[in-house]
Design an enzyme around this catalytic site. Sequence first.
Site, PDB file in Angstrom:
ATOM      1  N   ARG A   1      -4.107   5.679  -8.834  1.00  0.00           N
ATOM      2  CA  ARG A   1      -3.740   7.087  -9.012  1.00  0.00           C
ATOM      3  C   ARG A   1      -3.496   7.409 -10.481  1.00  0.00           C
ATOM      4  O   ARG A   1      -3.945   8.447 -10.986  1.00  0.00           O
ATOM      5  CB  ARG A   1      -2.507   7.395  -8.166  1.00  0.00           C
ATOM      6  CG  ARG A   1      -2.734   7.179  -6.681  1.00  0.00           C
ATOM      7  CD  ARG A   1      -1.440   6.993  -5.908  1.00  0.00           C
ATOM      8  NE  ARG A   1      -0.590   8.162  -5.982  1.00  0.00           N
ATOM      9  CZ  ARG A   1       0.631   8.206  -5.452  1.00  0.00           C
ATOM     10  NH1 ARG A   1       1.127   7.156  -4.837  1.00  0.00           N
ATOM     11  NH2 ARG A   1       1.351   9.313  -5.557  1.00  0.00           N
TER      12      ARG A   1
ATOM     13  N   LEU B   1       0.876  -1.165   0.000  1.00  0.00           N
ATOM     14  CA  LEU B   1       0.000   0.000   0.000  1.00  0.00           C
ATOM     15  C   LEU B   1       0.914   1.216   0.000  1.00  0.00           C
ATOM     16  O   LEU B   1       1.964   1.207   0.639  1.00  0.00           O
ATOM     17  CB  LEU B   1      -0.897   0.029   1.246  1.00  0.00           C
ATOM     18  CG  LEU B   1      -2.129  -0.868   1.267  1.00  0.00           C
ATOM     19  CD1 LEU B   1      -2.842  -0.732   2.611  1.00  0.00           C
ATOM     20  CD2 LEU B   1      -3.099  -0.518   0.145  1.00  0.00           C
ATOM     21  N   ASP B   2       0.516   2.258  -0.704  1.00  0.00           N
ATOM     22  CA  ASP B   2       1.309   3.484  -0.711  1.00  0.00           C
ATOM     23  C   ASP B   2       1.508   4.004   0.708  1.00  0.00           C
ATOM     24  O   ASP B   2       0.678   3.778   1.589  1.00  0.00           O
ATOM     25  CB  ASP B   2       0.603   4.566  -1.541  1.00  0.00           C
ATOM     26  CG  ASP B   2       0.582   4.239  -3.020  1.00  0.00           C
ATOM     27  OD1 ASP B   2       1.394   3.400  -3.463  1.00  0.00           O
ATOM     28  OD2 ASP B   2      -0.264   4.820  -3.733  1.00  0.00           O
ATOM     29  N   ARG B   3       2.605   4.725   0.897  1.00  0.00           N
ATOM     30  CA  ARG B   3       2.907   5.273   2.227  1.00  0.00           C
ATOM     31  C   ARG B   3       1.712   6.031   2.819  1.00  0.00           C
ATOM     32  O   ARG B   3       1.359   5.866   3.983  1.00  0.00           O
ATOM     33  CB  ARG B   3       4.107   6.217   2.144  1.00  0.00           C
ATOM     34  CG  ARG B   3       4.475   6.862   3.473  1.00  0.00           C
ATOM     35  CD  ARG B   3       5.135   8.207   3.258  1.00  0.00           C
ATOM     36  NE  ARG B   3       6.433   8.090   2.625  1.00  0.00           N
ATOM     37  CZ  ARG B   3       7.571   7.939   3.290  1.00  0.00           C
ATOM     38  NH1 ARG B   3       7.566   7.879   4.598  1.00  0.00           N
ATOM     39  NH2 ARG B   3       8.714   7.856   2.625  1.00  0.00           N
TER      40      ARG B   3
END
Length: 232
Positions: free
Chosen positions: A152, A62-64
């Site tokens: 995104r 998962l993205d930061r």
Amino acid sequence: MSLEEGPPHSPIDILYQDDELLVADKPPGLLVHRSRESSDRVFLLQLLRDQVGRYLYPVHRLDRAASGPIAFALSSETARALQASITSPTAHKEYLVLVRGSAVDSGEIDRPLTGTNGKKKEALTRFEKIGEVYRSSLLRVRIFSGRRHQIRRHLAHLSHQLIGDTTYGKGKINRFLREEHGLPRMFLHCARLEFDHPGGGKRVEVRAPLAEDLRSFLLSLPGCPPDILEEA
């Protein structure tokens, strides 16, 4: 505690655990594991390892800035099977995102994405609109592949950039929302993770309500319907 370790972190919420795997609720702001691109010294993998007293194997990311369920295996053998299960077309990975503009009620983005190696890979994203608030749309998004920054990049292709996205988003909009309405981070939350257990015999389904920082931000926006999250 040394200064390099930084302040102590709150315990990570464990959403599911058995003898072969666990699913944790990732807080925003933490990388899942060490990265050459970051100088961070604290990672979700490290915190969970210390918390449960077991060595853990990451199988997806998962993205930061993102929050929500993320799975780890408890052995290398399980890791391979779990990774295959989570990347299978039968897995269900669902996210809540807030994007700029008025999105259509539902849509599909079937557009290859270029990886870090320069090669294009197939990528499929589907979404449906939950509601609109303050010139933005709250979407429920499901991905059928796991390409880097897939949600995104796909939504930015439709000119529906994620609110708070500093890479593919709109800086002017993000700055305004941070300064005027307290936008805490990129609006990206994994709400549901479902997959076949690598040990066979059952389906694992984990849900996580919208993280409190994003929930508070959303409900504070001018004209936000108080029931907008009932369908989320």
